[in-house]
Design a protein around this motif. Structure first.
Motif, PDB file in Angstrom:
ATOM      1  N   GLY A  13       0.853  -1.155   0.050  1.00  0.00           N
ATOM      2  CA  GLY A  13       0.042  -0.043   0.003  1.00  0.00           C
ATOM      3  C   GLY A  13       0.759   1.285  -0.086  1.00  0.00           C
ATOM      4  N   MET A  14       0.338   2.253   0.663  1.00  0.00           N
ATOM      5  CA  MET A  14       1.315   3.599   0.495  1.00  0.00           C
ATOM      6  C   MET A  14       0.822   4.285   1.826  1.00  0.00           C
ATOM      7  N   ILE A  15       1.827   5.105   2.223  1.00  0.00           N
ATOM      8  CA  ILE A  15       1.688   6.231   3.274  1.00  0.00           C
ATOM      9  C   ILE A  15       1.740   7.478   2.273  1.00  0.00           C
ATOM     10  N   GLN A  16       0.923   8.407   2.722  1.00  0.00           N
ATOM     11  CA  GLN A  16       0.752   9.613   2.113  1.00  0.00           C
ATOM     12  C   GLN A  16       0.411  10.555   2.820  1.00  0.00           C
ATOM     13  N   SER A  17       0.744  11.911   2.586  1.00  0.00           N
ATOM     14  CA  SER A  17       0.702  13.109   3.289  1.00  0.00           C
ATOM     15  C   SER A  17       0.491  14.486   2.234  1.00  0.00           C
ATOM     16  N   ALA A  18      -0.201  15.571   2.781  1.00  0.00           N
ATOM     17  CA  ALA A  18      -0.024  16.662   2.021  1.00  0.00           C
ATOM     18  C   ALA A  18       1.255  17.513   2.258  1.00  0.00           C
ATOM     19  N   MET A  19       2.023  16.826   2.927  1.00  0.00           N
ATOM     20  CA  MET A  19       3.373  17.664   3.105  1.00  0.00           C
ATOM     21  C   MET A  19       4.525  16.470   2.828  1.00  0.00           C
ATOM     22  N   GLU A  20       5.731  16.895   2.778  1.00  0.00           N
ATOM     23  CA  GLU A  20       7.142  16.143   2.696  1.00  0.00           C
ATOM     24  C   GLU A  20       7.058  14.917   3.683  1.00  0.00           C
ATOM     25  N   LEU A  21       7.401  13.642   3.206  1.00  0.00           N
ATOM     26  CA  LEU A  21       7.651  12.463   3.957  1.00  0.00           C
ATOM     27  C   LEU A  21       9.089  12.318   4.479  1.00  0.00           C
ATOM     28  N   ALA A  22       9.559  12.554   5.753  1.00  0.00           N
ATOM     29  CA  ALA A  22      10.889  12.288   5.949  1.00  0.00           C
ATOM     30  C   ALA A  22      10.948  11.579   7.248  1.00  0.00           C
ATOM     31  N   LEU A  46       8.125  16.887  -1.419  1.00  0.00           N
ATOM     32  CA  LEU A  46       6.764  17.625  -1.572  1.00  0.00           C
ATOM     33  C   LEU A  46       6.218  17.791  -3.101  1.00  0.00           C
ATOM     34  N   SER A  47       5.383  17.483  -3.605  1.00  0.00           N
ATOM     35  CA  SER A  47       4.528  17.941  -4.479  1.00  0.00           C
ATOM     36  C   SER A  47       3.368  18.442  -4.480  1.00  0.00           C
ATOM     37  N   PHE A  48       3.243  19.972  -4.932  1.00  0.00           N
ATOM     38  CA  PHE A  48       2.132  20.919  -4.385  1.00  0.00           C
ATOM     39  C   PHE A  48       0.851  20.235  -4.848  1.00  0.00           C
ATOM     40  N   SER A  49       0.702  19.554  -5.949  1.00  0.00           N
ATOM     41  CA  SER A  49      -0.196  18.959  -6.623  1.00  0.00           C
ATOM     42  C   SER A  49      -0.739  17.806  -6.227  1.00  0.00           C
ATOM     43  N   ARG A  50       0.312  17.018  -5.802  1.00  0.00           N
ATOM     44  CA  ARG A  50      -0.149  15.466  -5.241  1.00  0.00           C
ATOM     45  C   ARG A  50       0.385  14.942  -3.625  1.00  0.00           C
ATOM     46  N   LYS A  70      15.279   2.454  -0.213  1.00  0.00           N
ATOM     47  CA  LYS A  70      16.285   2.185  -1.086  1.00  0.00           C
ATOM     48  C   LYS A  70      15.756   1.774  -2.617  1.00  0.00           C
ATOM     49  N   SER A  71      14.546   1.144  -2.386  1.00  0.00           N
ATOM     50  CA  SER A  71      13.904   0.855  -3.764  1.00  0.00           C
ATOM     51  C   SER A  71      13.628   2.024  -4.414  1.00  0.00           C
ATOM     52  N   PRO A  72      14.030   2.150  -5.900  1.00  0.00           N
ATOM     53  CA  PRO A  72      13.619   3.152  -6.700  1.00  0.00           C
ATOM     54  C   PRO A  72      12.186   3.549  -6.720  1.00  0.00           C
ATOM     55  N   GLN A  73      11.371   2.448  -6.773  1.00  0.00           N
ATOM     56  CA  GLN A  73       9.857   2.486  -6.648  1.00  0.00           C
ATOM     57  C   GLN A  73       9.412   3.007  -5.447  1.00  0.00           C
ATOM     58  N   CYS A  74       9.987   3.275  -4.298  1.00  0.00           N
ATOM     59  CA  CYS A  74       9.461   3.775  -3.012  1.00  0.00           C
ATOM     60  C   CYS A  74       8.796   4.950  -2.944  1.00  0.00           C
ATOM     61  N   ASP A  75       9.303   5.995  -3.561  1.00  0.00           N
ATOM     62  CA  ASP A  75       8.892   7.444  -3.782  1.00  0.00           C
ATOM     63  C   ASP A  75       7.762   7.413  -4.955  1.00  0.00           C
ATOM     64  N   LEU A  76       6.731   7.385  -4.649  1.00  0.00           N
ATOM     65  CA  LEU A  76       5.632   7.286  -5.572  1.00  0.00           C
ATOM     66  C   LEU A  76       5.368   8.663  -6.412  1.00  0.00           C
ATOM     67  N   ASN A  77       6.145   9.795  -6.003  1.00  0.00           N
ATOM     68  CA  ASN A  77       6.119  10.922  -6.852  1.00  0.00           C
ATOM     69  C   ASN A  77       7.040  10.918  -7.843  1.00  0.00           C
ATOM     70  N   ARG A  78       8.049  10.119  -7.811  1.00  0.00           N
ATOM     71  CA  ARG A  78       9.020   9.811  -8.770  1.00  0.00           C
ATOM     72  C   ARG A  78       8.654   9.154  -9.819  1.00  0.00           C
ATOM     73  N   MET A  79       7.576   8.140  -9.606  1.00  0.00           N
ATOM     74  CA  MET A  79       7.210   6.973 -10.366  1.00  0.00           C
ATOM     75  C   MET A  79       6.209   7.784 -11.578  1.00  0.00           C
ATOM     76  N   GLN A  80       5.757   8.834 -11.128  1.00  0.00           N
ATOM     77  CA  GLN A  80       4.730   9.577 -11.838  1.00  0.00           C
ATOM     78  C   GLN A  80       5.194  10.678 -13.151  1.00  0.00           C
TER      79      GLN A  80
END
Length: 80
Positions: A13-22, A46-50, A70-80
Protein backbone atom coordinates in the motif's frame (compact mmCIF):
# COMPACT_ATOMS: atom_id res chain seq x y z
CA UNK A 1 6.48 -9.80 1.01
CA UNK A 2 6.86 -11.79 4.22
CA UNK A 3 6.95 -9.84 7.47
CA UNK A 4 10.44 -10.05 9.01
CA UNK A 5 8.91 -9.94 12.51
CA UNK A 6 6.18 -12.62 12.39
CA UNK A 7 6.56 -14.17 8.90
CA UNK A 8 2.94 -13.38 7.88
CA UNK A 9 2.23 -12.10 4.38
CA UNK A 10 2.29 -8.29 4.21
CA UNK A 11 -0.06 -6.07 2.21
CA UNK A 12 1.35 -3.53 -0.23
CA UNK A 13 0.00 0.00 0.00
CA UNK A 14 1.16 3.54 0.60
CA UNK A 15 1.69 6.17 3.23
CA UNK A 16 0.70 9.61 2.03
CA UNK A 17 0.69 13.15 3.30
CA UNK A 18 -0.05 16.64 2.07
CA UNK A 19 3.50 17.52 3.19
CA UNK A 20 6.99 16.12 2.61
CA UNK A 21 7.57 12.65 4.09
CA UNK A 22 10.86 12.26 5.91
CA UNK A 23 12.54 10.37 8.71
CA UNK A 24 14.27 12.65 11.21
CA UNK A 25 16.63 11.66 14.00
CA UNK A 26 15.28 12.04 17.53
CA UNK A 27 11.76 12.78 18.76
CA UNK A 28 11.73 16.58 18.73
CA UNK A 29 8.83 17.85 16.63
CA UNK A 30 9.36 20.85 14.40
CA UNK A 31 8.08 22.16 11.11
CA UNK A 32 11.49 22.47 9.46
CA UNK A 33 11.85 20.89 6.04
CA UNK A 34 13.88 17.69 6.19
CA UNK A 35 16.68 19.29 4.17
CA UNK A 36 17.20 21.65 7.13
CA UNK A 37 17.45 18.79 9.64
CA UNK A 38 20.85 17.14 10.06
CA UNK A 39 20.79 13.44 9.15
CA UNK A 40 17.22 13.50 7.81
CA UNK A 41 16.15 11.02 5.13
CA UNK A 42 13.62 12.38 2.62
CA UNK A 43 11.30 9.51 1.73
CA UNK A 44 9.15 11.50 -0.71
CA UNK A 45 9.68 15.07 -1.80
CA UNK A 46 6.81 17.50 -1.69
CA UNK A 47 4.62 17.92 -4.75
CA UNK A 48 2.16 20.78 -4.38
CA UNK A 49 -0.32 19.09 -6.74
CA UNK A 50 -0.07 15.53 -5.30
CA UNK A 51 1.42 15.82 -1.83
CA UNK A 52 3.86 13.04 -0.93
CA UNK A 53 3.51 9.28 -1.03
CA UNK A 54 5.72 6.26 -0.45
CA UNK A 55 5.12 2.59 -1.07
CA UNK A 56 4.86 0.65 2.18
CA UNK A 57 4.11 -2.86 3.40
CA UNK A 58 1.70 -3.43 6.29
CA UNK A 59 1.46 -6.50 8.53
CA UNK A 60 -1.92 -6.94 10.18
CA UNK A 61 -0.49 -9.70 12.38
CA UNK A 62 2.08 -7.67 14.29
CA UNK A 63 0.96 -4.20 13.17
CA UNK A 64 4.25 -3.11 11.63
CA UNK A 65 4.76 -0.91 8.56
CA UNK A 66 7.92 -1.25 6.49
CA UNK A 67 9.18 1.32 4.00
CA UNK A 68 12.00 0.12 1.74
CA UNK A 69 13.33 3.55 0.79
CA UNK A 70 16.34 2.05 -0.99
CA UNK A 71 13.99 0.78 -3.68
CA UNK A 72 13.64 3.22 -6.62
CA UNK A 73 9.88 2.52 -6.62
CA UNK A 74 9.47 3.70 -3.01
CA UNK A 75 8.87 7.41 -3.75
CA UNK A 76 5.59 7.35 -5.66
CA UNK A 77 6.11 10.98 -6.75
CA UNK A 78 9.15 9.87 -8.76
CA UNK A 79 7.12 7.10 -10.39
CA UNK A 80 4.61 9.48 -12.02
Amino acid sequence: MKCPYCNNEMEIGMIQSAMELAWKKGLERNVKRAAASEGAVVLSGLSFSRGSAVMAFHCRGCQKVIIDYKSPQCDLNRMQ
